[in-house]
Design a protein around this motif. Structure first.
Motif, short mmCIF file in Angstrom:
data_model
loop_
_atom_site.label_atom_id
_atom_site.label_comp_id
_atom_site.label_asym_id
_atom_site.label_seq_id
_atom_site.Cartn_x
_atom_site.Cartn_y
_atom_site.Cartn_z
N GLU A 1 -21.49 -94.26 -74.99
CA GLU A 1 -21.14 -93.13 -75.71
C GLU A 1 -21.03 -91.88 -75.04
O GLU A 1 -19.89 -91.23 -74.88
CB GLU A 1 -21.66 -92.84 -77.17
N MET A 2 -21.97 -91.51 -74.12
CA MET A 2 -22.14 -90.39 -73.23
C MET A 2 -20.92 -90.32 -72.18
O MET A 2 -20.71 -89.18 -72.13
CB MET A 2 -23.53 -90.25 -72.82
N ILE B 1 -27.32 -86.43 -67.74
CA ILE B 1 -28.40 -87.24 -67.09
C ILE B 1 -29.05 -87.97 -68.36
O ILE B 1 -29.53 -87.26 -69.31
CB ILE B 1 -29.50 -86.35 -66.55
N VAL B 2 -29.19 -89.21 -68.30
CA VAL B 2 -29.84 -89.91 -69.47
C VAL B 2 -30.94 -90.82 -68.73
O VAL B 2 -30.80 -91.73 -67.78
CB VAL B 2 -28.88 -90.92 -70.15
N THR C 1 -31.68 -89.08 -76.47
CA THR C 1 -30.41 -89.14 -76.07
C THR C 1 -29.44 -89.38 -77.33
O THR C 1 -28.22 -88.77 -77.02
CB THR C 1 -30.22 -90.64 -74.90
N ALA C 2 -29.97 -89.85 -78.28
CA ALA C 2 -29.22 -89.87 -79.70
C ALA C 2 -28.75 -88.75 -80.07
O ALA C 2 -27.65 -88.39 -80.66
CB ALA C 2 -29.79 -90.70 -80.52
N VAL C 3 -29.70 -87.71 -79.72
CA VAL C 3 -29.29 -86.37 -80.20
C VAL C 3 -28.66 -85.50 -79.53
O VAL C 3 -27.96 -84.54 -79.78
CB VAL C 3 -30.81 -85.62 -80.71
N ILE C 4 -28.99 -85.75 -78.01
CA ILE C 4 -27.98 -84.93 -77.06
C ILE C 4 -26.57 -85.41 -77.07
O ILE C 4 -25.66 -84.61 -76.74
CB ILE C 4 -28.72 -85.06 -75.88
#
Lengths: 270, 470
Positions: free
Chosen positions: A144-145, A130-131, A110-113
Motif C-alpha cells: 500500500e505504501m 521508509i518502512v 506503518t499502518a498509521v503513517i
C-alpha cells in the motif's frame, strides 16, 4: 455497537479490523485516532486510524497484541461487535505541499503513517517512504505504501528483508544526500526519539505522533500529558502529532511505563 | 409543663432524626455508601418535625423549586407513593439530589424551624422518598404528551443535560442526549465516588429520564463527531450545551509530570467510571499507594482523599494553602473524611515535586503559609513563611485545584461567545447564548459549581427552549 465487517491478520500478532462506523468515517482524517473499549469491564485505549471510507461507512484500525485489551481485541472475529468506539479524536495531520517529505513508519506505526503518506502524496509532495520492522514477518503495508511513495525503502533489524538495520541508518543517508523539507515519523517511541535525533543536525521539521496513555481522550483527565517545548500539552486534544524536536521523549517513555506491573497482572486474568 | 391533651399544637422537636451510617473504620475498607438512609419510621418521624409554616421559605432555597412542604406532609401521612410523585413533578433526579446537594446552604438554610433549632432534614427525606419509590418498584413513567414535532439536541448527560432532557421530554419535545463517554451521567458517574453516590442509583435515574422519551447516544463527542451547526442541519430545532467544566488544572511547579501525579479528574475517573478500584476484575488500573497527598480544599479533594483511603493507603494528607475555615468543601464531607483518617496539612503550599531515578514521585516540597489580609474572594490571603520549606514523603499526588473550560466544542462552533476564561456566555435568566436556538448551562457557563446549580440552570433552559419552539 460497532460491527467488525472485516478482519485480517497482517503479521505476527498484528491484526486489522474494518469497522462499521458511518459517522466517524465521515469525519476521520489522517492522523486522528479513536478510543476503543470492549466489554463492560474493559479499559479505554487509543488507536490511531489506519483508514476510513465515508462511502462504505467504515473505519479501519490496525493493532499489535501487546497487552490484555489488544489481545482480547485480537480474539474478536469478523461479524463481532465492539461495544464502544469514540472518534475521530485529536488533531489531523497538517497536510500541504511541503516539497520533499520523508515518511518513516516503524512496526505497527506503518499502518498509521500510511494514510498520512497518501494525504501528503495527494497534496503534491515528493515522498520517500521508509518502512522498518524487527523482521520480515512484522512488515506491514509495504504494498500500500508503494502506491503513494516515489521511493520506498524497507529495513529490518535482522536483515530478513531490505536494508539490514534501522530506519535511522537509511534516513541519515538520505538527509546527507538530498534536500528534505519535512520528516514525519510514526512508530515505537524509541524509534521516533532517534528519528528526531537524526534530523536535528539538519534542522528539518520533524513531526511525530505520540501514543500516550489516555482515558477520556477529550481533554478531561490529563493522563496523556507530554512535555513539548517545556510546556505541558495533552496528547489527546493538542496532538497526537507534535513537533518532534520539542518533545521530551524520555518523559513520554517513563509515563508509558507507569502501569507496567499492573499490565502484567491484567494478563494473568486473560 | 407538657399538656398534649389541651394543646393540639405540635411540640417542636429540636434535632434532626439521626441517619444511621457505616462506622468509619469499617467503611474506609469498602466503597459502599456511607450514610445508610432512613427507615420508613425514621422518615415519618422526621417529616412530622416540619411545622408546615405558611410562607414555605424552603422552596425559595431550592434551585429546582421542589414543593418541599407538600412532599414532606405526604411522608408524614405515610403516603409514600404520592410523596414521590409530588417530588418528581419538579425533580427528575431526587435520589441524586438527596445525596449530593448542599442542603445546608439551600432549602434547609431557609427552614423556619432552623431559626431556633435544627432545620428539617429535607435532603434526607428527599433521598428516602426517592429510594423508597425505586426499591419498592413504584417508579411510574408519566403518560407521554402528544409529540410537538420539534427536536432538541442535549449535549452532555450530566445533571444539567438530564434535567433539560427530562423537562422537555415531559412537554412532548423529541430529545436526544449526546454523551462523549461510554456511560451517561457526566460528573455523577466519573466524578462522584460510589460511596457518596452509588452508580446503580445514577443509572436508575438516567433510565427514568429515558423512560420519559429522551434518546441517549453515547460515545458522541460533539465538536468532533458532529458540530453544533451540523446538529441543526440534521433536523434539531434547538441545542442545549451542558458539557461540564472540563479540563484539569495543575500548579505549574516542577515535577508535575512525574509518574504518580494525578489530576483529581484522572484519579476519580479511573476509580469511578472505569471501576479501577476493582482492578484486575476491571481492566483499568490505579496505583495502590502507601502515602498519598491531595492538594486542594474542595469537595473533589475530599472525594479524592477518601477514595485513596479506601484503596488502602497507609496515610493520606490533605494539603491546603489556607486554613480549615476557608475550605470550600462541605462541612459534612470534611467531617466524614476526618473520621476516616484523613490527615490535614493546612497552611501548606507545594512548590516542587521530587522524583526518584525511575521518574516516580517520592516527595513533595512545601512551604508553610500564614494568613494575611482578605483578598478579592473575601478570604484571608495566604502568605509564604520564608525558609519554612519541608518535604512530605509520598508516592502518589492528586492535584485537585479545580477545572478549566474544555475548548473542544466551543472551537468548532463559530459565533459562540465565550468569556475570557473560555466558558460559554449564557444569560443567567434564560440560558440563551450568542447563537439563536443554542442554550447553555451548568459548569461550562459558571465554572465548577454544584450538581443542583447545574440542574437549576437546566430547568431554566428547558423553560426557554420550550418557549422558543412554541
Amino acid at each position: 455497537m460497532f460491527k467488525i465487517v472485516e478482519k485480517k491478520v497482517l503479521g505476527q500478532d498484528i491484526k486489522l479490523f474494518k469497522i462499521e462506523a458511518p459517522d466517524i468515517s465521515k469525519k476521520a482524517k489522517p492522523g486522528m485516532f479513536v478510543i476503543v473499549k470492549i466489554g463492560e469491564k474493559g479499559e479505554r485505549i487509543p488507536l490511531t486510524i489506519n483508514d476510513f471510507d465515508p462511502q462504505k461507512g467504515t473505519v479501519t484500525i490496525v493493532f499489535q497484541e501487546v497487552g490484555k485489551t489488544t489481545m482480547m481485541l485480537g480474539r474478536l472475529k469478523g461479524g463481532d461487535v465492539i461495544e464502544d468506539l469514540v472518534g475521530p479524536l485529536g488533531k489531523p495531520t497538517e497536510i500541504e505541499n511541503f516539497g520533499k517529505v520523508v515518511c518513516v513508519g516503524g512496526g505497527v506505526g506503518t499502518a498509521v503513517i500510511y494514510p498520512v503518506t497518501r494525504g501528503l502524496f495527494q497534496a503534491g509532495n515528493q515522498i520517500i517512504g521508509i518502512v522498518g520492522a524487527r523482521n520480515k514477518d512484522l512488515l506491514i503495508f509495504e504494498e500500500e505504501m508503494k502506491d503513494f511513495c516515489h521511493r520506498l525503502i524497507i529495513t529490518t533489524d535482522d536483515g530478513s528483508k531490505g536494508h539490514h538495520g534501522l530506519v535511522t541508518d537509511v534516513l541519515k543517508q538520505i538527509l546527507a544526500e538530498e534536500k528534505i523539507d519535512r520528516v514525519i515519523a510514526i512508530g515505537p517511541t524509541i524509534m521516533m526519539k532517534f528519528v528526531v535525533k537524526t534530523t536535528q543536525p539538519f534542522g528539518i521539521p520533524t513531526i511525530v505522533s505520540l501514543n500516550s496513555i489516555m482515558i477520556d481522550a477529550t481533554g478531561m483527565c490529563g493522563v496523556c500529558r507530554v512535555n513539548v517545548g517545556n510546556e505541558t500539552k495533552f496528547a489527546c486534544v493538542h496532538g497526537p502529532e507534535f513537533d518532534g524536536h520539542k518533545v521530551d521523549f524520555d518523559l513520554l517513555m517513563s509515563r508509558l511505563n507507569q502501569y507496567k506491573e499492573e499490565e502484567k497482572i491484567a494478563l494473568t486474568t486473560l | 409543663m407538657e399538656d398534649k391533651e389541651k394543646k393540639p399544637k405540635r411540640k417542636i422537636v429540636p434535632n434532626k432524626t439521626k441517619m444511621p451510617e457505616q462506622p468509619p473504620l469499617e467503611r474506609v475498607k469498602n466503597f459502599k455508601e456511607v450514610p445508610l438512609g432512613y427507615s420508613e419510621d425514621q422518615a415519618v418521624e422526621e417529616a412530622t418535625r416540619c411545622i408546615q409554616c405558611k410562607n414555605r421559605p424552603c422552596i425559595e432555597g431550592c434551585p429546582v423549586e421542589i414543593d418541599i412542604p407538600d412532599f414532606i406532609a405526604l411522608i408524614a401521612e405515610r403516603k409514600f407513593v404520592e410523596a414521590a410523585r409530588k417530588m418528581k413533578e419538579k425533580n427528575a433526579l431526587p435520589a441524586v439530589c438527596g445525596r449530593v446537594c448542599p442542603q445546608e446552604v439551600q432549602c434547609e438554610s431557609k427552614c423556619t424551624l432552623g431559626k431556633k433549632n435544627e432545620p428539617v432534614a429535607i435532603g434526607r427525606l428527599e433521598r428516602f422518598i426517592a429510594d423508597w419509590e425505586r426499591e419498592n418498584k413504584m417508579v411510574q413513567t408519566p403518560s407521554r404528551p402528544a409529540p410537538r414535532g420539534k427536536k432538541v439536541a442535549v449535549v452532555g448527560s450530566g445533571p444539567a443535560g438530564l434535567t433539560v432532557a427530562a423537562d422537555l421530554a415531559k412537554l412532548g419535545f423529541g430529545v436526544t442526549i449526546f454523551e462523549a463517554l461510554h456511560k451517561a451521567g457526566g460528573v455523577l458517574v466519573y466524578g462522584i465516588p460510589e460511596f457518596r453516590l452509588p452508580k446503580a442509583i445514577v443509572q436508575a435515574e438516567v433510565d427514568y429520564v429515558k423512560s420519559l422519551g429522551a434518546e441517549l447516544v453515547t460515545n458522541a463527542v460533539i465538536g468532533n463527531l458532529y458540530t453544533i451547526p451540523e446538529l441543526f442541519n440534521n433536523g434539531y430545532d434547538a441545542v442545549f450545551i451542558g458539557i461540564g467544566a472540563g479540563g484539569p488544572m495543575f500548579m505549574d511547579i516542577p515535577g508535575e509530570n512525574l509518574n504518580g501525579v494525578y489530576s483529581a479528574n484522572e484519579f476519580l475517573t479511573r476509580s469511578n467510571l472505569m471501576k479501577a478500584y476493582l482492578f484486575p476484575e476491571y481492566d483499568t488500573p490505579i496505583k495502590r499507594s502507601r502515602n498519598v497527598a491531595v492538594v486542594g480544599g474542595g469537595n473533589v479533594a475530599m472525594d479524592s482523599a477518601r477514595t485513596a483511603l479506601r484503596l488502602g493507603a497507609d496515610a493520606v494528607y490533605l494539603v491546603y494553602r489556607r486554613s480549615r475555615e476557608e475550605m470550600p468543601a462541605r462541612a459534612e464531607e470534611v467531617h466524614h473524611a476526618e473520621e476516616e483518617g484523613l490527615i490535614f496539612k493546612f497552611l501548606t503550599n507545594p512548590i516542587r515535586i521530587v522524583g526518584d531515578e525511575k521518574g516516580n514521585v517520592k516527595g513533595m516540597e512545601c512551604l508553610r503559609m500564614e494568613l494575611g489580609e482578605p483578598d478579592a474572594s473575601g478570604r484571608r490571603r495566604p502568605i509564604a513563611v520564608k525558609g519554612s520549606e519541608f518535604i512530605i514523603d509520598i508516592d502518589t499526588l492528586i492535584m485537585s485545584l479545580g477545572t478549566n473550560a474544555n475548548p473542544l466544542l466551543p472551537q468548532s462552533t463559530p459565533g459562540l461567545a465565550l468569556n475570557k476564561w473560555g466558558y460559554i456566555v449564557a444569560d443567567e435568566e434564560n440560558a440563551a447564548t450568542s447563537l439563536q436556538g443554542v442554550y447553555a448551562g451548568g459548569d461550562i457557563v459558571t465554572g465548577g459549581a454544584t450538581v443542583i446549580l447545574a440542574m437549576g440552570a437546566g430547568r431554566k433552559a428547558a423553560r426557554e427552549i420550550a418557549k422558543y419552539l412554541s
